[in-house]
Design an enzyme around this catalytic site. Structure first.
Site, short mmCIF file in Angstrom:
data_model
loop_
_atom_site.label_atom_id
_atom_site.label_comp_id
_atom_site.label_asym_id
_atom_site.label_seq_id
_atom_site.Cartn_x
_atom_site.Cartn_y
_atom_site.Cartn_z
N HIS A 8 6.45 10.70 9.73
CA HIS A 8 5.46 11.76 9.53
C HIS A 8 4.13 11.15 9.09
O HIS A 8 3.23 11.86 8.66
CB HIS A 8 5.96 12.78 8.50
N ASN A 9 4.00 9.83 9.18
CA ASN A 9 2.77 9.15 8.75
C ASN A 9 1.88 8.91 9.98
O ASN A 9 2.23 8.13 10.87
CB ASN A 9 3.16 7.82 8.08
N LYS A 12 1.07 5.28 11.01
CA LYS A 12 2.17 4.58 11.69
C LYS A 12 2.30 5.06 13.13
O LYS A 12 2.57 4.27 14.03
CB LYS A 12 3.49 4.86 10.98
N ASP A 68 10.07 1.88 7.87
CA ASP A 68 9.92 1.94 6.41
C ASP A 68 9.19 0.68 5.98
O ASP A 68 9.57 -0.43 6.33
CB ASP A 68 11.26 2.05 5.69
N SER A 69 8.11 0.89 5.28
CA SER A 69 7.23 -0.24 5.00
C SER A 69 6.61 -0.11 3.63
O SER A 69 6.75 0.91 2.96
CB SER A 69 6.14 -0.32 6.08
N GLY A 149 -3.42 3.74 4.30
CA GLY A 149 -2.70 3.24 3.14
C GLY A 149 -3.50 2.20 2.36
O GLY A 149 -4.65 2.43 1.98
N ASP A 151 -4.61 -0.68 3.37
CA ASP A 151 -5.37 -1.60 4.23
C ASP A 151 -6.68 -2.12 3.63
O ASP A 151 -6.98 -3.31 3.77
CB ASP A 151 -5.65 -0.96 5.60
N HIS A 176 2.59 -6.96 9.92
CA HIS A 176 4.03 -6.80 9.64
C HIS A 176 4.72 -5.90 10.67
O HIS A 176 5.86 -6.15 11.06
CB HIS A 176 4.22 -6.27 8.22
N ARG A 177 4.03 -4.85 11.10
CA ARG A 177 4.63 -3.90 12.06
C ARG A 177 4.79 -4.55 13.44
O ARG A 177 5.82 -4.42 14.09
CB ARG A 177 3.73 -2.66 12.12
P1 ITT Z 1 7.44 8.13 6.88
O1 ITT Z 1 8.51 7.88 5.86
O2 ITT Z 1 7.40 9.53 7.38
O3 ITT Z 1 7.47 7.13 7.98
P2 ITT Z 1 5.67 7.31 4.71
O4 ITT Z 1 4.20 7.18 4.58
O5 ITT Z 1 6.40 8.07 3.65
O6 ITT Z 1 6.00 7.92 6.16
P3 ITT Z 1 6.97 4.87 3.82
O7 ITT Z 1 7.92 5.58 2.91
O8 ITT Z 1 7.52 3.76 4.66
O9 ITT Z 1 6.29 5.88 4.85
O10 ITT Z 1 5.76 4.36 2.95
C1 ITT Z 1 5.05 3.23 3.33
C2 ITT Z 1 3.70 3.21 2.68
O11 ITT Z 1 3.29 1.86 2.60
C3 ITT Z 1 2.69 3.93 3.54
O12 ITT Z 1 2.51 5.27 3.13
C4 ITT Z 1 1.43 3.08 3.33
O13 ITT Z 1 0.72 3.54 2.25
C5 ITT Z 1 1.97 1.71 3.00
N1 ITT Z 1 1.85 0.91 4.24
C6 ITT Z 1 2.82 0.62 5.14
N2 ITT Z 1 2.33 -0.05 6.18
C7 ITT Z 1 1.01 -0.19 5.95
C8 ITT Z 1 -0.06 -0.75 6.66
O14 ITT Z 1 0.11 -1.29 7.86
N3 ITT Z 1 -1.27 -0.71 6.11
C9 ITT Z 1 -1.47 -0.13 4.91
N4 ITT Z 1 -0.54 0.45 4.19
C10 ITT Z 1 0.71 0.43 4.70
#
Ligand code: ITT
Length: 193
Positions: A8-9, A12, A68-69, A149, A151, A176-177
């Site tokens: 839901h992000n 992503k 998940d990141s 996020g 970044d 990383h992705r």
């Molecule tokens: P979903 O679970 O719906 O996928 P979420 O935002 O809750 O969305 P996560 O629980 O995986 O996802 O949280 C990961 C957070 O880490 C995300 O909200 C970002 O703030 C940060 N993050 C992950 N990848 C990033 C990136 O490429 N650049 C900046 N911040 C990142």
């Protein structure tokens, strides 16, 4: 075939759609299918990625990919880590989350890494998971308004610009992705939908 993007992000979604595009997979979002956002109750990136992909695959009857990141900061013992989204609070305010990281850091080590766990799961319960990592340091104040996020405060090793200052193409070239995705692609043809 069709594939559910179990996230839901929006940040992503942009990056994953770009990565999946060349592979000819038709992507539908979890949001457009009205799939619920499961609680992230696991203790690892991989565990939470699996939980999200399996929930979406089971609910939709389609293969699903989840992400998940998070940002792991050495001076904070790896925090916020799997709590990276939660540090932004219900308003998803990453200016607040970045300020908290910086405040808690003080003069401790500013080296950090992003982790991305990607999971593909099928409705029959099979799943595969991979993990990508990128190392860097944290800058303050945040720089740039691109990306999402954390970044604007992340400076990848060897780069002069934060992810927030890079164009989408520059950030997507290697992060990383993208690193996780390269491993995932190798697993996709092994088990078509
Ligand atoms: P979903 O679970 O719906 O996928 P979420 O935002 O809750 O969305 P996560 O629980 O995986 O996802 O949280 C990961 C957070 O880490 C995300 O909200 C970002 O703030 C940060 N993050 C992950 N990848 C990033 C990136 O490429 N650049 C900046 N911040 C990142």
């Amino acid at each position: 075939g069709k594939l559910v993007l179990a996230t839901h992000n929006p940040g992503k979604v942009v990056e994953l759609a770009e990565l999946l595009g060349p592979h000819g997979l038709e992507v539908v979002s979890a949001g457009s299918l009205g799939l619920p956002e499961p609680d992230e109750t696991e203790t690892t990136f991989i565990g939470n990625a699996r939980l999200k992909a399996l929930a979406a695959a089971t609910a939709s009857g389609l293969p699903a990919i989840s992400d998940d990141s998070g940002l792991c900061v050495d001076g904070l013992g790896g925090a916020p880590g799997i709590y990276s989204a939660r540090w932004a609070g219900p308003g998803k305010d990453f200016a607040v989350a970045m300020a908290r990281v910086n405040d808690e850091l003080g003069d401790k080590s500013r080296t950090a890494h992003f982790i991305c766990a990607l999971c593909v799961a099928w409705p029959d319960g099979h799943s595969e998971v991979v993990e990508g990592r990128v190392d860097g340091t944290l800058v303050w104040p945040p720089r740039g308004g691109n990306g999402f996020g954390y970044d604007p405060m992340f400076l990848m090793d060897g780069q002069a610009q934060t992810y927030g200052e890079m164009t989408r193409a520059e950030k997507e070239a290697d992060n990383h992705r993208a690193r996780a995705f390269r491993q995932l692609v190798a697993l996709l043809p092994a088990r078509p939908a």
